[in-house]
Enzyme design. Structure first.
Site, PDB file in Angstrom:
ATOM      1  CB  SER A   1      60.115  82.895  68.461  1.00 52.20           C
ATOM      2  OG  SER A   1      59.062  82.258  67.760  1.00 52.20           O
TER       3      SER A   1
ATOM      4  CG  HIS B   1      59.457  86.024  70.309  1.00 55.14           C
ATOM      5  ND1 HIS B   1      58.914  85.202  71.280  1.00 55.14           N
ATOM      6  CD2 HIS B   1      58.565  86.023  69.277  1.00 55.14           C
ATOM      7  CE1 HIS B   1      57.754  84.732  70.859  1.00 55.14           C
ATOM      8  NE2 HIS B   1      57.522  85.217  69.657  1.00 55.14           N
TER       9      HIS B   1
ATOM     10  CD  GLU C   1      60.630  84.231  74.617  1.00 53.88           C
ATOM     11  OE1 GLU C   1      60.863  83.273  75.370  1.00 53.88           O
ATOM     12  OE2 GLU C   1      60.164  84.091  73.469  1.00 53.88           O
TER      13      GLU C   1
ATOM     14  CG  ASN D   1      56.618  80.402  70.600  1.00 51.40           C
ATOM     15  OD1 ASN D   1      55.477  80.532  71.024  1.00 51.40           O
ATOM     16  ND2 ASN D   1      57.131  81.229  69.694  1.00 51.40           N
TER      17      ASN D   1
END
Length: 292
Positions: A121, A142, A154, A192
């Site tokens: 990520s 991810h 993701e 994130n």
């Protein structure tokens, strides 16, 4: 891609690798964990089986599902043993050179139709895909941590990722009961980009004396309706993992919001990494995710 007879290779037997392997094996796929370290491989396999057993004891899955998942699980220390893999999920440390090298070696081992997934990520999917002679089959996937408990994956396409590979990847994730969201190939993706600055702000609030660990967690769960407070979440993820991700994003984005606060480094130096070491922001009698 929902065929339960798929063979899925997971590269890396650490926290993320074993968590992803749990998801894959539980979905009915033949699951092969690869790691160069025999002791790490044994720990990873043990973590998967312990999680499955604990899930049964808590009534989260049926015993026959756990038994099936355990039968589908095995470990190897040679990439050559992955030649029958339909999907390869890379979950090794965040080193661009390492990820590129693994995909480059696998080009000569697996089928031309094998999907390559990278769990990064913080690194460029395009950059990782450059290690393969077939970058069109490389997709970023991810898995939110902890992978066995979180529904979201993701999915990010690199510059040369094919539409077919992206579609097959989303079908694969759906077949395991995951919800996928497509994001651009950018540092941090979606989750994130939001999560790391927020967690850092919570840590800085604690450092400044704005509130206690318990009061900040209670405020977040009680007022924002989060299922878990930031410090409980950080303990589950691991302070070492948080530091690694935050540092990588800060290096690339140069935004001070991503820089890990000094408290994180002090906790890592003391070995207080969270639930996995028995102590982080809280103290635990059981290091398992479903522990007390």
């Amino acid at each position: 891609m929902n065929d339960p007879a798929l063979t899925v290779a997971v590269l890396g037997a650490g926290t993320m690798g074993s968590g992803i392997a749990t998801v894959v094996s539980r979905a009915g796929h033949e699951t092969v964990i690869y790691d160069v370290d025999d002791s790490q491989l044994d720990r990873g396999l043990g973590s998967v089986r312990a999680f499955l057993e604990r899930s049964v004891s808590l009534g989260k899955i049926d015993s026959d599902v756990a038994a099936m998942a355990s039968r589908n699980l095995r470990g190897v220390t040679s990439l050559k043993d992955l030649e029958t893999a339909d999907v390869v999920i890379e979950a090794v440390p965040e080193s661009l050179a390492l990820k590129q090298d693994l995909f480059g070696q696998l080009d000569d081992i697996v089928s031309g139709d094998t999907l390559f997934h990278t769990n990064t990520s913080t690194l460029s999917v395009t950059g990782i895909a450059a290690g393969s002679r077939r970058p069109e089959r490389v997709v970023g996937t991810h898995y939110c941590n902890p992978a066995p408990l979180m529904k979201l994956v993701e999915v990010a396409a690199g510059r040369h990722t094919s539409t077919a590979a992206l579609d097959r990847t989303r079908e694969f994730c759906a077949g395991m009961g995951k919800t996928s969201v497509v994001t651009k190939d950018r540092p941090g993706f979606i989750v994130n980009r939001f999560l790391i600055p927020w967690e850092n702000n919570c840590i800085r609030a604690l450092e400044s004396g704005l509130g206690s660990i318990e009061s900040i967690d209670a405020a977040v769960t009680g007022a924002l309706n989060h299922p878990m407070g930031p410090f409980r979440l950080l303990d589950v993820v691991g302070l070492d993992i948080h530091h690694q991700v935050a540092s990588r994003l800060y290096e690339q984005l140069r935004d001070p919001r991503f820089a890990p606060p000094p408290m994180v480094e002090r906790m890592i130096a003391a070995g207080d990494l969270g639930r996995k070491t028995g102590r982080g922001f809280y103290t635990y009698d059981d290091s398992r995710l479903f522990g007390a």
